[in-house]
Design a protein around this motif. Structure first.
Motif, PDB file in Angstrom:
ATOM      1  N   THR A   1     -27.291 -12.379   0.952  1.00  0.00           N
ATOM      2  CA  THR A   1     -25.912 -12.609   0.535  1.00  0.00           C
ATOM      3  C   THR A   1     -25.603 -11.749  -0.679  1.00  0.00           C
ATOM      4  N   ILE A   2     -24.436 -11.140  -0.644  1.00  0.00           N
ATOM      5  CA  ILE A   2     -23.900 -10.407  -1.790  1.00  0.00           C
ATOM      6  C   ILE A   2     -22.563 -11.047  -2.134  1.00  0.00           C
ATOM      7  N   ILE A   3     -22.313 -11.255  -3.412  1.00  0.00           N
ATOM      8  CA  ILE A   3     -21.020 -11.783  -3.858  1.00  0.00           C
ATOM      9  C   ILE A   3     -20.426 -10.759  -4.809  1.00  0.00           C
ATOM     10  N   VAL A   4     -19.231 -10.266  -4.466  1.00  0.00           N
ATOM     11  CA  VAL A   4     -18.557  -9.254  -5.283  1.00  0.00           C
ATOM     12  C   VAL A   4     -17.244  -9.836  -5.788  1.00  0.00           C
ATOM     13  N   LYS A   5     -17.012  -9.690  -7.090  1.00  0.00           N
ATOM     14  CA  LYS A   5     -15.738 -10.117  -7.679  1.00  0.00           C
ATOM     15  C   LYS A   5     -14.793  -8.927  -7.720  1.00  0.00           C
ATOM     16  N   TYR A   6     -13.602  -9.139  -7.199  1.00  0.00           N
ATOM     17  CA  TYR A   6     -12.559  -8.111  -7.187  1.00  0.00           C
ATOM     18  C   TYR A   6     -11.429  -8.577  -8.106  1.00  0.00           C
ATOM     19  N   PRO A   7     -11.295  -7.981  -9.286  1.00  0.00           N
ATOM     20  CA  PRO A   7     -10.234  -8.410 -10.197  1.00  0.00           C
ATOM     21  C   PRO A   7      -8.869  -7.916  -9.728  1.00  0.00           C
ATOM     22  N   GLN A   8      -7.903  -8.772  -9.856  1.00  0.00           N
ATOM     23  CA  GLN A   8      -6.505  -8.435  -9.578  1.00  0.00           C
ATOM     24  C   GLN A   8      -6.291  -7.842  -8.182  1.00  0.00           C
ATOM     25  N   ALA A   9      -6.836  -8.502  -7.181  1.00  0.00           N
ATOM     26  CA  ALA A   9      -6.628  -8.087  -5.786  1.00  0.00           C
ATOM     27  C   ALA A   9      -5.205  -8.459  -5.369  1.00  0.00           C
ATOM     28  N   TYR A  10      -4.595  -7.611  -4.569  1.00  0.00           N
ATOM     29  CA  TYR A  10      -3.238  -7.878  -4.088  1.00  0.00           C
ATOM     30  C   TYR A  10      -3.307  -8.832  -2.905  1.00  0.00           C
ATOM     31  N   ILE A  11      -2.588  -9.947  -2.983  1.00  0.00           N
ATOM     32  CA  ILE A  11      -2.538 -10.947  -1.919  1.00  0.00           C
ATOM     33  C   ILE A  11      -1.216 -10.763  -1.171  1.00  0.00           C
ATOM     34  N   HIS A  12      -1.282 -10.296   0.069  1.00  0.00           N
ATOM     35  CA  HIS A  12      -0.075  -9.978   0.832  1.00  0.00           C
ATOM     36  C   HIS A  12       0.844 -11.177   0.999  1.00  0.00           C
ATOM     37  N   SER A  13       0.273 -12.341   1.274  1.00  0.00           N
ATOM     38  CA  SER A  13       1.084 -13.515   1.582  1.00  0.00           C
ATOM     39  C   SER A  13       1.920 -13.983   0.394  1.00  0.00           C
ATOM     40  N   THR A  14       1.439 -13.747  -0.834  1.00  0.00           N
ATOM     41  CA  THR A  14       2.187 -14.178  -2.015  1.00  0.00           C
ATOM     42  C   THR A  14       2.805 -13.010  -2.777  1.00  0.00           C
ATOM     43  N   LYS A  15       2.443 -11.796  -2.395  1.00  0.00           N
ATOM     44  CA  LYS A  15       2.903 -10.579  -3.078  1.00  0.00           C
ATOM     45  C   LYS A  15       2.561 -10.610  -4.571  1.00  0.00           C
ATOM     46  N   ALA A  16       1.409 -11.177  -4.890  1.00  0.00           N
ATOM     47  CA  ALA A  16       0.938 -11.272  -6.266  1.00  0.00           C
ATOM     48  C   ALA A  16      -0.505 -10.789  -6.326  1.00  0.00           C
ATOM     49  N   THR A  17      -1.001 -10.620  -7.521  1.00  0.00           N
ATOM     50  CA  THR A  17      -2.406 -10.251  -7.690  1.00  0.00           C
ATOM     51  C   THR A  17      -3.183 -11.445  -8.217  1.00  0.00           C
ATOM     52  N   LYS A  18      -4.460 -11.505  -7.845  1.00  0.00           N
ATOM     53  CA  LYS A  18      -5.309 -12.614  -8.237  1.00  0.00           C
ATOM     54  C   LYS A  18      -6.761 -12.157  -8.162  1.00  0.00           C
ATOM     55  N   ASP A  19      -7.592 -12.652  -9.066  1.00  0.00           N
ATOM     56  CA  ASP A  19      -9.020 -12.381  -8.974  1.00  0.00           C
ATOM     57  C   ASP A  19      -9.574 -13.109  -7.750  1.00  0.00           C
ATOM     58  N   ILE A  20     -10.418 -12.424  -6.992  1.00  0.00           N
ATOM     59  CA  ILE A  20     -11.051 -13.036  -5.821  1.00  0.00           C
ATOM     60  C   ILE A  20     -12.534 -12.665  -5.813  1.00  0.00           C
TER      61      ILE A  20
END
Length: 128
Positions: A1-20
């Motif tokens: 398992t690898i876990i990668v944090k992506y800061p400020q990813a664009y979320i299409h459904s909300t048209k906002a950015t969020k860490d994922i």
């Protein structure tokens, strides 16, 4: 398992950015080290057939907005030695976050199983 944090990813459904975080599971080999920075060109690993319940070589990944308890998976029924069973449903649908580049030279396709979708062209994933 690898876990990668992506800061400020664009979320299409909300048209906002969020860490994922994205959890990549069932890997045959891992090509990155803990704490390593990655880019879009970094090869993370090779998909495989590892894990107690794996039924064939594949890449299982989950996109999660819980970046504090990133090792807890809301989709896991019981804890493993790596990922712990979670309770909150913070997992996002891949079509909320991912883009598909189906033009040359990438020719990407995404197959989503168990969600009623067949492929990226039928799933309305954003294409660029």
């Amino acid at each position: 398992t690898i876990i990668v944090k992506y800061p400020q990813a664009y979320i299409h459904s909300t048209k906002a950015t969020k860490d994922i975080v994205i959890r990549y599971n069932h890997l045959a080999s891992i090509k990155v080290a803990k704490g390593q920075s990655v880019t879009k060109d970094t090869s993370l690993g090779v998909y495989g057939n590892t894990g107690k319940y794996s039924t064939g070589a594949h890449l299982h990944f989950e996109i999660d907005t819980d970046t504090v308890n990133y090792q807890y998976s809301p989709t896991l029924g019981s804890s493993s030695n790596i990922i712990k069973a979670g309770t909150a449903s913070t997992v996002l649908s891949p079509k909320s976050v991912l883009y598909t580049k189906n033009s040359s030279p990438d020719n990407q396709q995404i197959w989503i199983l168990g969600d009623g979708y067949q492929s990226s062209t039928e799933d309305n994933l954003p294409i660029f």
